[in-house]
Design an enzyme around this catalytic site. Structure first.
Site, mmCIF file in Angstrom:
data_model
loop_
_atom_site.group_PDB
_atom_site.id
_atom_site.type_symbol
_atom_site.label_atom_id
_atom_site.label_comp_id
_atom_site.label_asym_id
_atom_site.label_seq_id
_atom_site.Cartn_x
_atom_site.Cartn_y
_atom_site.Cartn_z
ATOM 1 N N HIS A 190 -15.955 -16.041 15.114
ATOM 2 C CA HIS A 190 -14.866 -16.608 15.912
ATOM 3 C C HIS A 190 -14.715 -18.112 15.734
ATOM 4 O O HIS A 190 -13.614 -18.640 15.742
ATOM 5 C CB HIS A 190 -15.073 -16.280 17.393
ATOM 6 C CG HIS A 190 -14.604 -14.904 17.726
ATOM 7 N ND1 HIS A 190 -15.376 -14.001 18.393
ATOM 8 C CD2 HIS A 190 -13.442 -14.298 17.459
ATOM 9 C CE1 HIS A 190 -14.706 -12.877 18.520
ATOM 10 N NE2 HIS A 190 -13.531 -13.034 17.970
ATOM 11 N N GLU A 432 1.187 0.372 -12.672
ATOM 12 C CA GLU A 432 -0.020 -0.245 -13.248
ATOM 13 C C GLU A 432 -0.509 0.504 -14.482
ATOM 14 O O GLU A 432 -1.562 0.209 -15.020
ATOM 15 C CB GLU A 432 -1.117 -0.408 -12.188
ATOM 16 C CG GLU A 432 -1.339 0.780 -11.299
ATOM 17 C CD GLU A 432 -2.240 0.488 -10.101
ATOM 18 O OE1 GLU A 432 -2.908 -0.556 -10.067
ATOM 19 O OE2 GLU A 432 -2.280 1.338 -9.202
ATOM 20 N N ASP A 456 -4.402 -3.987 -13.214
ATOM 21 C CA ASP A 456 -4.647 -2.803 -14.039
ATOM 22 C C ASP A 456 -3.686 -2.715 -15.216
ATOM 23 O O ASP A 456 -4.083 -2.357 -16.322
ATOM 24 C CB ASP A 456 -4.532 -1.533 -13.185
ATOM 25 C CG ASP A 456 -5.812 -1.282 -12.406
ATOM 26 O OD1 ASP A 456 -6.895 -1.419 -13.005
ATOM 27 O OD2 ASP A 456 -5.740 -0.976 -11.203
ATOM 28 N N CYS A 503 2.028 -7.121 -6.954
ATOM 29 C CA CYS A 503 0.894 -7.414 -6.067
ATOM 30 C C CYS A 503 -0.387 -7.670 -6.862
ATOM 31 O O CYS A 503 -1.449 -7.840 -6.289
ATOM 32 C CB CYS A 503 0.694 -6.297 -5.054
ATOM 33 S SG CYS A 503 0.449 -4.696 -5.816
HETATM 34 C C1 PEP Z 1 -3.514 -4.151 -9.540
HETATM 35 O O1 PEP Z 1 -4.042 -3.314 -10.273
HETATM 36 O O2 PEP Z 1 -2.841 -5.105 -9.963
HETATM 37 C C2 PEP Z 1 -3.710 -4.083 -8.092
HETATM 38 C C3 PEP Z 1 -3.061 -4.891 -7.280
HETATM 39 O O3 PEP Z 1 -4.598 -3.170 -7.622
HETATM 40 P P1 PEP Z 1 -6.192 -3.373 -7.621
HETATM 41 O O4 PEP Z 1 -6.477 -4.797 -8.018
HETATM 42 O O5 PEP Z 1 -6.618 -3.051 -6.242
HETATM 43 O O6 PEP Z 1 -6.619 -2.373 -8.637
HETATM 44 MG MG MG Z 2 -4.817 -1.461 -9.489
#
Ligand code: PEP
Ligand code: MG
Length: 573
Positions: A190, A432, A456, A503
């Protein structure tokens, strides 16, 4: 002579100043008989009442300084004051054993704290600090002490302590306290969370060595790097002072962007979202002005524990995140186990190439029991915000259709059971695997969105294991081949009206951001700390110029050439 001590970065910034060491005060009352047990109970109740009044004052001033949410912790403390497992136990001990209130309080609090610390659940373990804080407050009231040592600080300083309780932290006078360093603690304790809210540099968990510092020692706290420099020489000091000025200037500029939309200098709007792995990341997400959650890696809910999380446990976690985002989009990815993420309790068959094996959605389709439980939890949580469900590691259309079919079945089942489910849940997939990227147009009519997982995608495109140092030179996010794939996905999305985000780590990479902007990426999802710098960077870019320069980049022949192009164009605008 200069020495350095390493700890855990709790809240960024650079603090320079003299140490103010708060020695740990280990007050252990001895077992003493009370003259009159009833009078002792009354004395104890008065101390509890006084602690309650103090807490109410701190709660109100915290609301004023930091807002309702930060003050919630003091409501939790007030509840401890009413908790029969603590308060009744103490009163019973005073009466049954005829001991003084201090002794009964110390015994009961110690045993309560020990039990909480042994719990599996992180949130319950954190509650141990709350109980200690409250017990310390009652103890001070019993001993006729008001306030804390912190209130005696008059000069600018950096506090060095064994630990700081949340109420200590909330009461810090920021006009004079420049930062703090503690011996114990973690990023999620905290005091660390409070430090981030207050925007005060802090390092926690720095170990025993900090307790050998003395008040007046000159310190530099380079909090982002978790480094404490003791007695820096003149040259080091000057360097840190310059770095501090640059940091402060940058922060002032970035902080202004927290509640601003993300927009380029020619008014093109994109969205900056955050990647999270657990609910503990949420405060950081909110503090950094994320416009959405672009990836919740749910597998972390399944890891570091002895068995699968139940539907109810998952529901509570998803609900928490959706509620915290107050109607902003939350993309939750279904379980992505396999590859480098293992679940020891599931005893999955050993594979020679786990990254090319039965991971993520492939495993979920093979183990529908697991998948269905998660989908039920997600669907039930959907009414608490704007949920978007995302499937990872899809290579062929039949996988997507099967996953969607199972989702539909669970939805119907839940409705039959009388559950309330949002009717606007978007369904999307990660891109991916190169086959899915090249064939994005095949999938686009069946999803609401794509999110490109470059971590990936690049390893499969380059045939270079993302964990293997020997081939890391092949890990080239800005290689023209990667950019061409990204473009294929964005174009397929645009043609079929599905939005496209990213992402993977590439989305937060400052070298890639201008190119992704130019290729037409809509949502960039990254670690929370990268959001404000990215917003600042995008505000200086021209979308129309980068449309043209990204197009040029697609035709280059190496990542090196692309990076040179980015560097030259970034300097020229
Ligand atoms: C990715 O593969 O770009 C992704 C966001 O998933 P992770 O890194 O969890 O495999
Ligand atoms: Mg991934």
């Amino acid at each position: 002579m200069t020495t350095t001590i390493q700890g855990i970065a709790a809240s960024p910034g650079i603090a320079i100043g003299p140490a103010f060491v708060i020695a740990a005060e280990a007050y252990v009352p001895t077992k003493t008989n009370a003259d009159d047990s009833q009078a002792e109970v009354t004395r104890f109740r008065q101390a509890v009442a006084q602690a309650g009044e103090e807490l109410e004052k701190i709660r109100l001033s915290t609301i004023e300084r930091l807002g309702e949410e930060k003050a919630e912790i003091f409501e939790a403390h007030q509840l401890v004051l009413e908790d029969p497992d603590l308060i009744d136990v103490i009163e019973e001990q005073i009466v049954n054993e005829g001991v003084i209130a201090e002794y009964a309080l110390h015994e009961a609090a110690q045993s309560f704290v020990t039990t909480l610390r042994e719990m599996d659940n992180e949130l319950l373990r954190e509650r141990a600090a709350d109980v200690e804080d409250v017990a310390g407050r009652i103890m001070n009231a019993l001993r006729g002490r008001k306030g804390s040592t912190l209130s005696s600080i008059q000069e600018p300083c950096i506090i060095v302590a064994e630990d700081l309780t949340p109420s200590d932290t909330a009461q810090l006078d920021l006009a004079i306290v420049r930062g703090f360093v503690t011996k114990v603690g973690s990023r999620t304790s905290h005091s660390a969370i409070m430090a981030r809210s207050l925007g005060i540099p802090a390092i926690v968990g720095a170990g025993d060595r900090v307790m050998s510092l003395t008040t007046g020692d000159r310190l530099v706290v380079h909090a982002a790097e978790g480094r404490i420099v003791v007695e820096p020489d003149a040259e080091e000091l000057a360097t840190y002072e310059q770095e501090q000025q640059r940091y402060l200037q940058k922060q002032r500029e970035l902080a202004r962007l927290k509640d601003e939309p993300t927009v380029t200098k020619d008014e093109h709007r994109v969205e900056l979202a955050a990647n999270i792995g657990s609910i503990e990341d949420m405060q950081h997400v909110l503090d950094n002005g994320a416009e959405a959650i672009g990836l919740f890696r749910t597998e972390f809910l399944y890891m570091g524990r002895p068995s699968l999380p139940s539907e109810e446990e998952q529901y509570n976690q998803y609900k928490y995140v959706l509620e915290k985002m107050e109607g902003k989009a939350v993309v939750i990815r279904t379980l992505d186990i396999g590859g480098d993420k293992e679940l020891p309790y599931m005893e999955l068959p050993k594979e020679d190439n786990p990254f090319l094996g039965q991971r993520a959605l492939r495993l979920c389709l093979a183990r529908p029991d697991l998948f269905r439980t998660q989908l039920r939890a997600l669907l039930r949580a959907s009414r608490h915000g704007q949920l978007k469900i995302m499937f990872p590691m899809i290579a062929v259309l039949s996988e997507l259709l099967e996953a969607k079919q199972i989702l539909q079945e669970e939805k119907e089942q839940l409705l039959k059971e009388g559950h309330d489910i949002a009717d606007n849940i978007e369904v999307g997939m990660m891109i991916e695997i190169p086959a899915a990227a090249i064939g994005a147009a095949i999938f686009a009519p069946h999803v609401d969105f794509f999110s490109i997982g470059t971590n990936d995608l690049i390893q499969y495109l380059m045939a270079a294991d993302r964990m293997n140092e020997q081939v890391s030179y092949l890990y080239q996010p800005c290689h023209p081949a990667v950019l061409q794939l990204v473009k294929t996905v964005i174009d397929a999305g645009a043609q079929h009206g599905c939005w496209v985000g990213m992402c993977g780590e590439m989305a937060g990479d400052e070298r890639a951001i201008p190119l992704l902007l130019g290729l037409g990426l809509h949502e960039f999802s990254m670690s929370a700390a990268a959001i404000l710098p990215a917003r600042g960077q995008l505000a200086e870019l021209s979308y129309t110029s980068w449309q043209e320069w990204s197009h040029t980049a697609l035709g280059l022949s190496s990542e090196q050439e692309v990076l040179e192009l980015v560097a030259s164009r970034t300097q020229s605008v």
